[in-house]
Enzyme design. Structure first.
Site, mmCIF file in Angstrom:
data_model
loop_
_atom_site.group_PDB
_atom_site.id
_atom_site.type_symbol
_atom_site.label_atom_id
_atom_site.label_comp_id
_atom_site.label_asym_id
_atom_site.label_seq_id
_atom_site.Cartn_x
_atom_site.Cartn_y
_atom_site.Cartn_z
ATOM 1 N N HIS A 138 -5.482 -34.131 2.473
ATOM 2 C CA HIS A 138 -6.845 -34.670 2.391
ATOM 3 C C HIS A 138 -7.764 -33.675 3.113
ATOM 4 O O HIS A 138 -7.324 -33.002 4.063
ATOM 5 C CB HIS A 138 -6.843 -36.023 3.106
ATOM 6 C CG HIS A 138 -8.105 -36.812 3.007
ATOM 7 N ND1 HIS A 138 -9.206 -36.542 3.780
ATOM 8 C CD2 HIS A 138 -8.434 -37.884 2.247
ATOM 9 C CE1 HIS A 138 -10.163 -37.419 3.493
ATOM 10 N NE2 HIS A 138 -9.718 -38.247 2.570
ATOM 11 N N ASP A 215 -0.749 -36.552 9.619
ATOM 12 C CA ASP A 215 -1.807 -37.430 9.123
ATOM 13 C C ASP A 215 -1.118 -38.677 8.565
ATOM 14 O O ASP A 215 -0.546 -38.635 7.468
ATOM 15 C CB ASP A 215 -2.604 -36.683 8.044
ATOM 16 C CG ASP A 215 -3.658 -37.568 7.392
ATOM 17 O OD1 ASP A 215 -3.711 -38.781 7.693
ATOM 18 O OD2 ASP A 215 -4.426 -37.033 6.573
ATOM 19 N N GLN A 218 -2.087 -42.717 5.152
ATOM 20 C CA GLN A 218 -1.568 -43.468 3.999
ATOM 21 C C GLN A 218 -0.163 -43.984 4.256
ATOM 22 O O GLN A 218 0.441 -44.600 3.375
ATOM 23 C CB GLN A 218 -1.581 -42.581 2.737
ATOM 24 C CG GLN A 218 -2.961 -42.139 2.304
ATOM 25 C CD GLN A 218 -3.832 -43.293 1.809
ATOM 26 O OE1 GLN A 218 -3.349 -44.389 1.488
ATOM 27 N NE2 GLN A 218 -5.128 -43.069 1.757
ATOM 28 N N LYS A 241 -7.475 -48.648 6.619
ATOM 29 C CA LYS A 241 -6.474 -48.538 5.533
ATOM 30 C C LYS A 241 -5.332 -49.522 5.747
ATOM 31 O O LYS A 241 -4.548 -49.766 4.848
ATOM 32 C CB LYS A 241 -5.885 -47.127 5.489
ATOM 33 C CG LYS A 241 -6.909 -46.021 5.542
ATOM 34 C CD LYS A 241 -7.059 -45.320 4.236
ATOM 35 C CE LYS A 241 -7.944 -44.103 4.412
ATOM 36 N NZ LYS A 241 -8.676 -43.752 3.215
ATOM 37 N N CYS A 379 -10.859 -36.362 -2.289
ATOM 38 C CA CYS A 379 -10.952 -35.530 -1.075
ATOM 39 C C CYS A 379 -9.725 -34.632 -0.956
ATOM 40 O O CYS A 379 -9.191 -34.433 0.155
ATOM 41 C CB CYS A 379 -11.100 -36.378 0.187
ATOM 42 S SG CYS A 379 -12.582 -37.376 0.202
HETATM 43 N N1 PLP Z 1 -6.058 -38.578 5.485
HETATM 44 C C1 PLP Z 1 -5.700 -39.244 4.386
HETATM 45 C C2 PLP Z 1 -4.360 -38.980 3.781
HETATM 46 C C3 PLP Z 1 -6.576 -40.152 3.810
HETATM 47 O O1 PLP Z 1 -6.231 -40.823 2.714
HETATM 48 C C4 PLP Z 1 -7.841 -40.353 4.409
HETATM 49 C C5 PLP Z 1 -8.821 -41.268 3.780
HETATM 50 O O2 PLP Z 1 -8.842 -41.450 2.588
HETATM 51 C C6 PLP Z 1 -8.143 -39.659 5.572
HETATM 52 C C7 PLP Z 1 -7.239 -38.775 6.092
HETATM 53 C C8 PLP Z 1 -9.452 -39.850 6.270
HETATM 54 O O3 PLP Z 1 -9.557 -41.147 6.738
HETATM 55 P P1 PLP Z 1 -10.946 -41.684 7.356
HETATM 56 O O4 PLP Z 1 -11.993 -41.384 6.332
HETATM 57 O O5 PLP Z 1 -10.697 -43.130 7.534
HETATM 58 O O6 PLP Z 1 -11.141 -40.964 8.640
#
Ligand code: PLP
Length: 421
Positions: A138, A215, A218, A241, A379
């Site tokens: 992401h 990260d 998910q 999430k 993203c």
């Molecule tokens: N990393 C992953 C794999 C994500 O799916 C997301 C959000 O879609 C993020 C990071 C960023 O999360 P946030 O926008 O809640 O900070």
């Protein structure tokens, strides 16, 4: 579809404690209609819906226990501080982290990953050091590393993926060397659902002296986690999430790393002593939590975690796995559909394109049938480049989705065929 198949499609494998109808009853929004059709919400990877229990906690704190935390001696301030810190303990149990002082409340995964980049990487990386990030990432786990690489002279290298969306483990192992200082890797791809092989990747990174930043955005809604067993150095996730509120997330860091890291934001409640020219800081986690934190959001995150823990992450994972397999099987039978990301053991996400139609058109058409999916690059532009597509349609499942909703998705695609025929 006749009534019998509809009933069969609604069935999930018998799992103790798992009752999808009971779960759905806790999410009033799932019963609403859009465009006169019952909502089919298949966009939980963007943000999950909130159970009534989480909303009730938010109301309860504001109505009964609200005050600022860590700064008052009066009853409500202490009461609210206790609830805030109890939420940190709940997160610790959820991640199997022994000491909750290693958990920093952030506003989300993005802030957590930026915190590691700015507070750890920026002060330790030297020109020529290497940061490995995968092609699945992401943007939140790409851009912070680019900023740090620009500031330090470190170099970013991509861990390639195979055509089915799995990490190319051989290529990863070949990339590791004594210059590798950071491996930043998602546990589950938000665009494809691939679960990355952290059990192999983390020890290999440690063997060359690199730190591993996971990260977990998910992963937290979909699988039971054990950070000490995983042995990552940092782990970030977002509350929204995992059925919690927006504006709250958590960053885990190994204690010796957090102790050595300087904070990157100064302000109230992160200091021991302040003079006009200098300050000393509290220990983690407080030195990284400058200012009034998202108090109610943290407490309600605790409720969300209690909620999923009560149902059981194993049961949730099994239910969602069934949905993913079912959706992949159904979509694979549609000639116009190309599935992107077919790695074995995928979590909760199905990405696809429609021959001759832009993903945005697909999303708009099926939205009119009440089916909410995400369309776009998710993203994850480098991943879209790797897949050779500009965008995909992504159906992502939460614990409240059903096979009947997958059927609604599949049926709604008939409208796309009609329009693009
Ligand atoms: N990393 C992953 C794999 C994500 O799916 C997301 C959000 O879609 C993020 C990071 C960023 O999360 P946030 O926008 O809640 O900070």
């Amino acid at each position: 579809m006749n009534a019998t198949t509809e009933t069969l499609a609604n069935q999930t494998l018998a799992r103790p404690n798992f009752d999808v109808d009971k779960i759905r009853a806790d999410f009033p929004i799932l019963s609403r209609e859009v465009y006169g059709k019952p909502l089919v919400f298949l966009d939980s990877a963007a943000s999950a819906m909130k159970p009534r229990q989480v909303v009730d906690t938010i109301r309860d704190v504001y109505e009964n226990d609200y005050s600022n935390v860590h700064r008052g001696i009066h009853y409500l301030s202490q009461r609210c501080t206790d609830r805030f810190e109890a939420a940190r303990e709940t997160v610790a149990r959820f991640l199997k982290v022994k000491d909750s002082d290693n958990l920093i409340f952030t506003k989300g995964a993005t802030e957590g990953l930026n915190l590691v980049a700015q507070c750890y990487a920026r002060s330790t990386l030297k020109p020529g050091d290497e940061i490995l990030i995968s092609e699945l990432e992401h943007h939140s786990n790409i851009v912070p590393w680019q900023m740090v690489a620009q500031a330090t002279g470190a170099v970013i290298k991509a861990i390639p993926i195979l055509d089915d969306g799995q990490i190319d483990l051989e290529a990863y192992l070949a990339l590791l060397n004594e210059r590798t200082k950071i491996v930043a890797i998602t546990q589950v791809s938000n665009a494809l659902g691939t679960v990355t092989p952290l059990a192999q990747m983390i020890p290999a990174a440690h063997a060359v002296g690199a730190k591993v930043v996971v990260d977990g955005c998910q992963a937290t809604p979909h699988m039971a986690l054990d950070l000490p067993a995983m042995d990552c150095d940092f782990f970030a996730f977002s509350g929204h999430k995992v059925y919690g509120p927006n504006g709250i997330g958590v960053l885990y860091g190994k204690p010796e790393l957090l102790a050595a890291m300087p904070p990157y934001q100064g302000g109230g409640e992160m200091i021991d002593f302040v003079s006009i020219t200098e300050s000393t800081y509290k220990d983690a986690p407080h030195k990284f939590e400058a200012g009034t934190p998202p108090i109610v959001e943290a407490i309600a995150l605790g409720t969300a975690i209690d909620y999923v823990t009560e149902i059981g992450l194993e049961a949730i994972a099994a239910h969602e796995h069934d949905l993913v397999e079912y959706a992949m099987d159904q979509l694979a039978q549609i000639p116009e559909v190309t599935l992107h990301g077919t790695a074995p053991g995928k979590a909760s996400i199905v990405s696809f394109t429609w021959k001759g139609a832009h993903a945005h058109d697909v999303g708009t058409i099926i939205d009119r049938a009440g089916v909410a999916v995400r369309v776009g690059h998710h993203c994850a532009q480098p991943l879209m480049d790797r897949l050779g597509v500009a965008s995909t349609a992504r159906a992502s499942f939460g614990m409240y989705n059903t096979r009947a909703e997958v059927d609604r998705l599949v049926r709604s695609l008939d409208d796309v065929r009609t329009i693009f025929a």
